[in-house]
Design a protein around this motif. Structure first.
Motif, short mmCIF file in Angstrom:
data_model
loop_
_atom_site.label_atom_id
_atom_site.label_comp_id
_atom_site.label_asym_id
_atom_site.label_seq_id
_atom_site.Cartn_x
_atom_site.Cartn_y
_atom_site.Cartn_z
N LEU A 106 0.22 -3.26 9.96
CA LEU A 106 -0.01 -1.94 10.54
C LEU A 106 1.00 -0.92 10.02
O LEU A 106 0.65 0.23 9.74
CB LEU A 106 0.05 -2.01 12.07
N ARG A 107 2.24 -1.34 9.85
CA ARG A 107 3.28 -0.45 9.31
C ARG A 107 2.89 -0.02 7.89
O ARG A 107 2.97 1.14 7.54
CB ARG A 107 4.63 -1.14 9.32
N HIS A 108 2.49 -0.98 7.07
CA HIS A 108 2.07 -0.67 5.70
C HIS A 108 0.89 0.30 5.70
O HIS A 108 0.86 1.27 4.94
CB HIS A 108 1.74 -1.95 4.95
N PHE A 109 -0.10 0.04 6.54
CA PHE A 109 -1.28 0.90 6.65
C PHE A 109 -0.88 2.32 7.04
O PHE A 109 -1.33 3.30 6.43
CB PHE A 109 -2.26 0.34 7.69
N ALA A 110 -0.02 2.44 8.04
CA ALA A 110 0.39 3.77 8.52
C ALA A 110 1.14 4.53 7.43
O ALA A 110 0.90 5.72 7.22
CB ALA A 110 1.25 3.63 9.77
N ASN A 140 -1.16 5.75 4.63
CA ASN A 140 -2.13 6.76 5.05
C ASN A 140 -1.48 7.97 5.72
O ASN A 140 -2.19 8.85 6.21
CB ASN A 140 -3.16 6.13 5.99
N GLY A 141 -0.16 8.01 5.77
CA GLY A 141 0.53 9.15 6.39
C GLY A 141 0.25 9.27 7.88
O GLY A 141 0.16 10.36 8.43
N THR A 142 0.11 8.14 8.53
CA THR A 142 -0.22 8.08 9.96
C THR A 142 0.99 7.62 10.77
O THR A 142 1.80 6.84 10.30
CB THR A 142 -1.37 7.08 10.18
#
Length: 69
Positions: free
Chosen positions: A7-11, A14-16
């Motif tokens: 989830l950290r990598h995804f965020a 994606n600038g989330t």
């Protein structure tokens, strides 16, 4: 741990911003400290705090945001 890391990598990619909520352990003694700390979190499965950038603690109208790792 693997799910939080993903989830950290995804965020980040994606600038989330993600926010996670946790309960404070009942052993937290508000008489000795105004606000809880990372060690006071009640986690069924410990997650390394290095996976998080910041922590925000609130208690009785007071708030503290702190950087982590």
């Amino acid at each position: 741990e693997e799910q939080v890391a993903a989830l950290r990598h995804f965020a980040r990619s994606n600038g989330t911003t993600l926010a996670f909520l946790s309960q404070v352990n009942r052993a937290f003694d508000a008489a000795s400290r105004k606000l809880p700390e990372m060690a006071d979190l009640r986690l069924p499965n410990p997650v390394p705090s290095a996976l998080f950038d910041k922590a925000c603690f609130m208690h009785r109208g007071e708030t503290r945001v702190q950087s982590i790792g």
